[in-house]
Write an enzyme that holds these catalytic residues in place. Structure first.
Site, mmCIF file in Angstrom:
data_model
loop_
_atom_site.group_PDB
_atom_site.id
_atom_site.type_symbol
_atom_site.label_atom_id
_atom_site.label_comp_id
_atom_site.label_asym_id
_atom_site.label_seq_id
_atom_site.Cartn_x
_atom_site.Cartn_y
_atom_site.Cartn_z
ATOM 1 N N PHE A 50 -1.288 -15.727 7.393
ATOM 2 C CA PHE A 50 -2.220 -15.567 6.285
ATOM 3 C C PHE A 50 -3.402 -16.506 6.512
ATOM 4 O O PHE A 50 -3.210 -17.686 6.818
ATOM 5 C CB PHE A 50 -1.545 -15.881 4.957
ATOM 6 C CG PHE A 50 -2.335 -15.419 3.777
ATOM 7 C CD1 PHE A 50 -2.509 -14.064 3.536
ATOM 8 C CD2 PHE A 50 -2.925 -16.324 2.917
ATOM 9 C CE1 PHE A 50 -3.248 -13.619 2.447
ATOM 10 C CE2 PHE A 50 -3.668 -15.894 1.829
ATOM 11 C CZ PHE A 50 -3.832 -14.536 1.594
ATOM 12 N N ASP A 90 6.281 -20.407 6.333
ATOM 13 C CA ASP A 90 5.730 -19.946 5.058
ATOM 14 C C ASP A 90 6.539 -18.722 4.635
ATOM 15 O O ASP A 90 6.599 -17.724 5.361
ATOM 16 C CB ASP A 90 4.249 -19.587 5.236
ATOM 17 C CG ASP A 90 3.572 -19.180 3.932
ATOM 18 O OD1 ASP A 90 4.276 -18.728 3.010
ATOM 19 O OD2 ASP A 90 2.341 -19.285 3.845
ATOM 20 N N TYR A 141 4.841 -16.008 -7.293
ATOM 21 C CA TYR A 141 4.227 -14.956 -8.109
ATOM 22 C C TYR A 141 4.381 -13.573 -7.490
ATOM 23 O O TYR A 141 4.008 -12.575 -8.101
ATOM 24 C CB TYR A 141 2.749 -15.253 -8.365
ATOM 25 C CG TYR A 141 1.925 -15.584 -7.141
ATOM 26 C CD1 TYR A 141 1.436 -14.579 -6.318
ATOM 27 C CD2 TYR A 141 1.647 -16.900 -6.815
ATOM 28 C CE1 TYR A 141 0.689 -14.883 -5.190
ATOM 29 C CE2 TYR A 141 0.905 -17.216 -5.694
ATOM 30 C CZ TYR A 141 0.426 -16.202 -4.883
ATOM 31 O OH TYR A 141 -0.303 -16.518 -3.761
ATOM 32 N N LYS A 142 4.921 -13.490 -6.275
ATOM 33 C CA LYS A 142 5.104 -12.197 -5.624
ATOM 34 C C LYS A 142 6.495 -11.654 -5.972
ATOM 35 O O LYS A 142 6.761 -11.274 -7.103
ATOM 36 C CB LYS A 142 4.900 -12.335 -4.120
ATOM 37 C CG LYS A 142 3.508 -12.813 -3.702
ATOM 38 C CD LYS A 142 3.395 -12.930 -2.197
ATOM 39 C CE LYS A 142 2.101 -13.605 -1.756
ATOM 40 N NZ LYS A 142 0.911 -12.786 -2.033
ATOM 41 N N ARG A 172 -1.153 -0.912 1.930
ATOM 42 C CA ARG A 172 0.042 -1.748 1.956
ATOM 43 C C ARG A 172 0.921 -1.444 0.740
ATOM 44 O O ARG A 172 0.433 -1.377 -0.390
ATOM 45 C CB ARG A 172 -0.363 -3.223 1.967
ATOM 46 C CG ARG A 172 0.751 -4.182 2.275
ATOM 47 C CD ARG A 172 0.243 -5.599 2.342
ATOM 48 N NE ARG A 172 -0.161 -6.091 1.025
ATOM 49 C CZ ARG A 172 -0.190 -7.371 0.691
ATOM 50 N NH1 ARG A 172 0.123 -8.301 1.576
ATOM 51 N NH2 ARG A 172 -0.576 -7.746 -0.512
#
Length: 395
Positions: A113, A182, A207-208, A354
């Site tokens: 990321f 990560d 939060y995912k 996605r």
């Protein structure tokens, strides 16, 4: 045995929406609003400052961390919550570099990321280190004897490709380096086992897939062998051995507590606790099996019905997380058309549609509807409207 019908019922899912974007933001647990309201009314409102002791706000980051530890293969007392993921990356990477003072090379890959790479680039510039970025397939060969830290995101945010954490960690250790992982697209999506993989540091967001809500706090894990030696550059008040002694000089707290920085986000942690009540019912092996079932069905369906799309994820489910990407030259417009039809995924530049599959609330009916709507808008060209090409600030 995990009852995924029961876990699905625990989330608020808007009527008529097929939500396949939990890898960006998980939906709200039904209990979260009342949990937060109770905290505000009974704790913040009536207790005020005494809530830090009476309501346990001060120890909340560790208590919540212990609940997440089970989901990532860590032990009690090894995970702490707080701040953002970028801050936790900064802490973990700087601490890892300090444990290898004779080395100054950080290795990552081009699928990482970008924010993680930004943090690493800044640390490298400040400390006179070097950041090496290679293609994902070239990581193992790039682990050389001068390496200090291997810093990777386990599941690629665009392709869903999953790195082999145990193998790459072992290879880093053979070279005398440390491994930092990560877990932004792993925690709550795949069966992570940090202790089993013998990793050194790990960070992640909530939060995912963990459904903590927008801006929910990040977590950080340190292997017990490093817990008393880790010295992150960012040293905060809450990470002091005696915060309320107000010493002028910093003394690190014991273990993972030293990775705390500022005042914990109590309201956000309270919302996350409501989500973790659901996670307490989940077996991670069952979750992984369900994830593979959903992603496999989606790939088969899309390839049969949407010949214009090209798979952008590994075909082997063992090498894939819980998301699937397909490429289309006008991917952004296609995704906006899908969202307008109530099938919510997202777009990642330059051309990736996605789709995240969260077994806690997604099922095979979601897969079937997503395939059918996607096939229809590609077939009839309804995606090619001007309003679907106009880009918003958040894509």
């Amino acid at each position: 045995m995990t009852d995924f019908t029961k876990t699905r019922a625990a989330f608020h899912l808007p009527e008529g929406m097929t939500y396949l974007d939990g890898n960006s933001l998980g939906p709200m647990p039904r209990a979260a609003a009342d949990r937060v309201a109770t905290m505000m009314q009974d704790e913040w409102s009536d207790m005020l400052i005494t809530g830090w002791n009476r309501a346990g706000w001060y120890v909340q980051p560790r208590k919540v961390g212990d609940r997440i530890a089970r989901l990532i293969g860590a032990g009690d007392g090894q995970v702490v919550m707080g701040d953002t993921l970028s801050i936790k990356v900064f802490q973990a990477l700087s601490a890892a570099l300090a444990l290898r003072p004779d080395r100054r090379v950080i290795l990552s890959d081009s699928g990482n990321f970008p924010s993680d790479l930004y943090v690493a680039e800044g640390i490298a510039r400040a400390l006179g280190a070097t950041l090496r970025v290679v293609e994902p397939e070239a990581v193992e060969a790039a682990i050389t004897p001068d390496l200090a830290v291997l810093m990777l995101t386990e599941v690629d945010y665009r392709t869903g490709r999953r790195h082999d954490m145990p193998a790459l960690t072992a290879r880093a250790h053979e070279a005398g380096a440390l491994a930092l992982w990560d877990l932004a697209h792993s925690a709550g999506a795949v069966d992570v086992n940090l202790l089993g993989a013998d990793a050194d540091f790990a960070v992640g967001c909530t939060y995912k897939y963990l459904n903590g809500g927008p801006g929910a706090p990040a977590f950080i894990w340190t292997h017990p062998r490093h817990a008393e030696a880790a010295q992150p550059i960012l040293q905060g008040w809450m990470g002091h051995a005696a915060p309320f002694a107000f010493d002028q000089e910093y003394r690190p707290a014991a273990g993972i507590e030293r990775m705390r920085v500022g005042t914990p986000p109590v309201i956000a942690l309270t919302a996350l606790e409501a989500a973790l009540d659901i996670w307490d019912q989940v077996d991670m092996k069952a979750l992984r099996a369900r994830s593979i079932e959903l992603t496999e069905a989606f790939i088969v369906g899309v390839e049969a019905e949407c010949p214009d799309l090209v798979l952008n994820s590994p075909r082997d489910p063992a090498r894939r997380g819980s998301q699937v990407g397909f490429r289309h030259p006008q991917g952004y417009a296609v995704m906006q058309a899908l969202i307008a039809e109530g099938v919510v995924g997202d777009f990642r530049a330059p051309d990736v549609l996605r789709f995240g599959f969260a077994p806690l609330y997604n099922d095979l009916e979601d897969v079937e509807r997503a395939v059918a709507v996607l096939a229809r808008i590609l077939r009839d060209g309804s995606w090619d409207r001007p309003e679907y090409h106009a880009k918003s600030a958040v894509t």
